[in-house]
Motif scaffolding. Structure first.
Motif, PDB file in Angstrom:
ATOM      1  N   ILE A 216      24.445   2.844 -75.341  1.00  0.00           N
ATOM      2  CA  ILE A 216      25.007   2.832 -76.609  1.00  0.00           C
ATOM      3  C   ILE A 216      26.203   2.022 -76.459  1.00  0.00           C
ATOM      4  CG2 ILE A 216      26.211   4.238 -78.493  1.00  0.00           C
ATOM      5  CD1 ILE A 216      23.144   4.395 -78.601  1.00  0.00           C
ATOM      6  N   GLY A 217      27.429   2.162 -75.492  1.00  0.00           N
ATOM      7  CA  GLY A 217      28.408   1.778 -75.425  1.00  0.00           C
ATOM      8  C   GLY A 217      28.155  -0.052 -75.118  1.00  0.00           C
ATOM      9  N   GLN A 218      27.341  -0.259 -74.391  1.00  0.00           N
ATOM     10  CA  GLN A 218      27.045  -1.624 -73.999  1.00  0.00           C
ATOM     11  C   GLN A 218      26.569  -2.330 -75.335  1.00  0.00           C
ATOM     12  OE1 GLN A 218      24.915  -1.771 -70.281  1.00  0.00           O
ATOM     13  NE2 GLN A 218      26.918  -2.382 -69.427  1.00  0.00           N
ATOM     14  N   LEU A 219      25.721  -1.633 -76.172  1.00  0.00           N
ATOM     15  CA  LEU A 219      25.302  -2.134 -77.516  1.00  0.00           C
ATOM     16  C   LEU A 219      26.264  -2.626 -78.361  1.00  0.00           C
ATOM     17  CD1 LEU A 219      22.355   0.022 -78.749  1.00  0.00           C
ATOM     18  CD2 LEU A 219      22.029  -2.419 -78.020  1.00  0.00           C
ATOM     19  N   TYR A 220      27.443  -1.669 -78.293  1.00  0.00           N
ATOM     20  CA  TYR A 220      28.855  -2.180 -78.807  1.00  0.00           C
ATOM     21  C   TYR A 220      29.442  -2.972 -78.338  1.00  0.00           C
ATOM     22  CZ  TYR A 220      27.952   1.561 -82.616  1.00  0.00           C
ATOM     23  OH  TYR A 220      27.406   2.268 -83.526  1.00  0.00           O
ATOM     24  N   GLY A 221      29.255  -3.658 -77.208  1.00  0.00           N
ATOM     25  CA  GLY A 221      30.057  -4.748 -76.484  1.00  0.00           C
ATOM     26  C   GLY A 221      30.995  -4.020 -75.663  1.00  0.00           C
ATOM     27  N   LEU A 222      30.888  -3.191 -75.084  1.00  0.00           N
ATOM     28  CA  LEU A 222      31.837  -2.553 -74.219  1.00  0.00           C
ATOM     29  C   LEU A 222      31.568  -2.962 -72.848  1.00  0.00           C
ATOM     30  CD1 LEU A 222      32.912   1.124 -75.653  1.00  0.00           C
ATOM     31  CD2 LEU A 222      33.905  -1.085 -76.258  1.00  0.00           C
ATOM     32  N   SER A 223      32.442  -2.988 -71.915  1.00  0.00           N
ATOM     33  CA  SER A 223      32.104  -3.280 -70.473  1.00  0.00           C
ATOM     34  C   SER A 223      31.559  -1.897 -69.822  1.00  0.00           C
ATOM     35  CB  SER A 223      33.166  -3.791 -69.545  1.00  0.00           C
ATOM     36  OG  SER A 223      34.325  -2.775 -69.706  1.00  0.00           O
ATOM     37  N   LEU A 224      30.771  -2.063 -68.751  1.00  0.00           N
ATOM     38  CA  LEU A 224      30.486  -0.781 -67.830  1.00  0.00           C
ATOM     39  C   LEU A 224      31.676  -0.032 -67.687  1.00  0.00           C
ATOM     40  CD1 LEU A 224      27.975   0.715 -66.834  1.00  0.00           C
ATOM     41  CD2 LEU A 224      28.260  -0.787 -64.677  1.00  0.00           C
ATOM     42  N   GLU A 225      32.519  -0.590 -67.173  1.00  0.00           N
ATOM     43  CA  GLU A 225      33.752   0.330 -66.625  1.00  0.00           C
ATOM     44  C   GLU A 225      34.263   0.989 -67.879  1.00  0.00           C
ATOM     45  OE1 GLU A 225      38.071  -0.618 -64.336  1.00  0.00           O
ATOM     46  OE2 GLU A 225      36.724  -2.177 -65.117  1.00  0.00           O
ATOM     47  N   GLU A 226      34.516   0.101 -69.043  1.00  0.00           N
ATOM     48  CA  GLU A 226      35.245   0.894 -70.269  1.00  0.00           C
ATOM     49  C   GLU A 226      34.426   2.129 -70.705  1.00  0.00           C
ATOM     50  OE1 GLU A 226      37.273  -0.383 -74.232  1.00  0.00           O
ATOM     51  OE2 GLU A 226      36.108  -1.659 -73.344  1.00  0.00           O
ATOM     52  N   VAL A 227      33.089   1.912 -70.856  1.00  0.00           N
ATOM     53  CA  VAL A 227      32.162   2.914 -71.313  1.00  0.00           C
ATOM     54  C   VAL A 227      32.224   4.067 -70.503  1.00  0.00           C
ATOM     55  CG1 VAL A 227      29.657   3.732 -71.666  1.00  0.00           C
ATOM     56  CG2 VAL A 227      30.618   1.068 -72.085  1.00  0.00           C
ATOM     57  N   GLU A 228      31.979   4.024 -69.074  1.00  0.00           N
ATOM     58  CA  GLU A 228      32.190   5.060 -67.946  1.00  0.00           C
ATOM     59  C   GLU A 228      33.351   5.951 -68.151  1.00  0.00           C
ATOM     60  OE1 GLU A 228      29.541   6.048 -65.268  1.00  0.00           O
ATOM     61  OE2 GLU A 228      29.608   4.311 -63.994  1.00  0.00           O
ATOM     62  N   ARG A 229      34.278   5.164 -68.288  1.00  0.00           N
ATOM     63  CA  ARG A 229      35.715   5.772 -68.416  1.00  0.00           C
ATOM     64  C   ARG A 229      35.752   6.709 -69.606  1.00  0.00           C
ATOM     65  NH1 ARG A 229      40.252   4.749 -71.537  1.00  0.00           N
ATOM     66  NH2 ARG A 229      39.399   2.680 -71.962  1.00  0.00           N
ATOM     67  N   LYS A 230      35.242   6.410 -70.744  1.00  0.00           N
ATOM     68  CA  LYS A 230      35.571   7.175 -71.929  1.00  0.00           C
ATOM     69  C   LYS A 230      34.408   8.057 -71.935  1.00  0.00           C
ATOM     70  CE  LYS A 230      37.203   3.475 -75.065  1.00  0.00           C
ATOM     71  NZ  LYS A 230      37.263   2.692 -76.501  1.00  0.00           N
ATOM     72  N   ALA A 231      33.171   7.807 -71.556  1.00  0.00           N
ATOM     73  CA  ALA A 231      31.871   8.541 -71.565  1.00  0.00           C
ATOM     74  C   ALA A 231      32.224   9.790 -70.985  1.00  0.00           C
ATOM     75  CB  ALA A 231      30.751   7.898 -71.173  1.00  0.00           C
ATOM     76  N   ILE A 232      32.871   9.817 -69.554  1.00  0.00           N
ATOM     77  CA  ILE A 232      33.174  10.908 -68.497  1.00  0.00           C
ATOM     78  C   ILE A 232      34.352  11.693 -69.041  1.00  0.00           C
ATOM     79  CG2 ILE A 232      34.043  11.290 -66.210  1.00  0.00           C
ATOM     80  CD1 ILE A 232      32.550   8.871 -65.160  1.00  0.00           C
ATOM     81  N   GLY A 233      35.361  10.927 -69.711  1.00  0.00           N
ATOM     82  CA  GLY A 233      36.605  11.716 -70.075  1.00  0.00           C
ATOM     83  C   GLY A 233      36.096  12.463 -71.434  1.00  0.00           C
ATOM     84  N   LEU A 234      35.332  12.012 -72.335  1.00  0.00           N
ATOM     85  CA  LEU A 234      35.072  12.861 -73.667  1.00  0.00           C
ATOM     86  C   LEU A 234      33.968  13.704 -73.094  1.00  0.00           C
ATOM     87  CD1 LEU A 234      34.712   9.827 -76.004  1.00  0.00           C
ATOM     88  CD2 LEU A 234      36.342  11.390 -76.020  1.00  0.00           C
TER      89      LEU A 234
END
Length: 258
Positions: A103-121
């Motif tokens: 989902i994060g990459q569909l919105y154009g986020l980098s893998l690193e940014e998605v993982e950081r946000k996903a794990i935190g949330l």
């Protein structure tokens, strides 16, 4: 976008399904920082309105502008909105990690940014230990949390939420309600649809009541309360939609049960 311009502008929106007139030329404007409680009985036109704004339903009449642009002019606006549907088709065979990265990459986020946000949330919502587990093993409430996280990863300007508290435990409900209030303070717009009147009453800065494809009421809870001379949104809702047979129906049900 200037603060005084609406982030959502709907003008004479009409929609027919065959011979059924689902939306009857409704118009409304929504602004930054508003939490809109969009309520109405089943079949009133709530879901159709939201699905049109999301670009999921075509064939309507009238115009819908989101973030200053007509939604017929492209899909770029979708990068700036988040959506939690009432009943979601979530990819059960994926792990939470795989789903959120997708989902994060569909919105154009980098893998690193998605993982950081996903794990935190995930950690903050008590799901850190199932980050790598398949979603098929999750309870309804756990799936709902994953959906909420997926709608927030890209920091959207507008959040469309359809029964977002469904299946959540009491502490998670408190977190989500506080989160929505803080997002609104930051200028995010929340379009919130629910049948749980006391929640709508408490969190909404503005309540829009739709029935039979038409807007019957639009204002703050205090304004609706003063106009209807009633203290409860549930009673105002029933008054405006003409439903007052609940006691009679319950008596008839009891007579059958007993």
């Amino acid at each position: 976008m200037e603060n005084n311009l609406p982030v959502i502008s709907i003008n004479n929106l009409a929609m027919n399904y065959g011979s059924k007139n689902v939306l009857k030329k409704i118009s409304l404007e929504v602004y930054k920082g508003q939490i809109i409680g969009y309520i109405g009985p089943n079949g009133a036109g709530k879901s159709t309105t939201v699905k049109i704004m999301l670009g999921l339903v075509q064939g309507y009449e009238g115009s819908v502008n989101i973030l200053g642009k007509d939604i017929k002019d492209g899909i770029d606006y979708k990068r700036k909105i988040g959506y939690v549907p009432e009943t979601a088709e979530i990819y059960d065979n994926l792990s939470a990690k795989e789903y959120l990265i997708f989902i994060g990459q569909l919105y154009g986020l980098s893998l690193e940014e998605v993982e950081r946000k996903a794990i935190g949330l995930m950690n903050l919502l008590g799901l850190g230990d199932v980050y790598l587990s398949r979603i098929s093993s999750f309870s309804k409430g756990m799936k709902q949390k994953v959906l909420l996280i997926s709608s927030l990863l890209h920091n959207p300007d507008i959040l469309f939420l359809d029964e977002p508290l469904s299946g959540l435990d009491a502490s998670s409900v408190l977190i989500v309600k506080e989160l929505l209030a803080k997002l609104a303070e930051k200028g995010k717009t929340i379009f919130y649809s629910s049948h749980i009147m006391d929640v709508v009453e408490k969190i909404s800065s503005r309540i829009i009541l739709i029935n039979d494809g038409e807007i019957l009421a639009d204002g703050s809870f205090d304004e609706l309360k003063n106009n209807a001379h009633e203290e409860s949104l549930e009673i105002i809702f029933n008054q405006l939609t003409g439903f007052n047979q609940h006691k009679e129906i319950v008596d008839q049900m009891l007579s059958i049960i007993e």
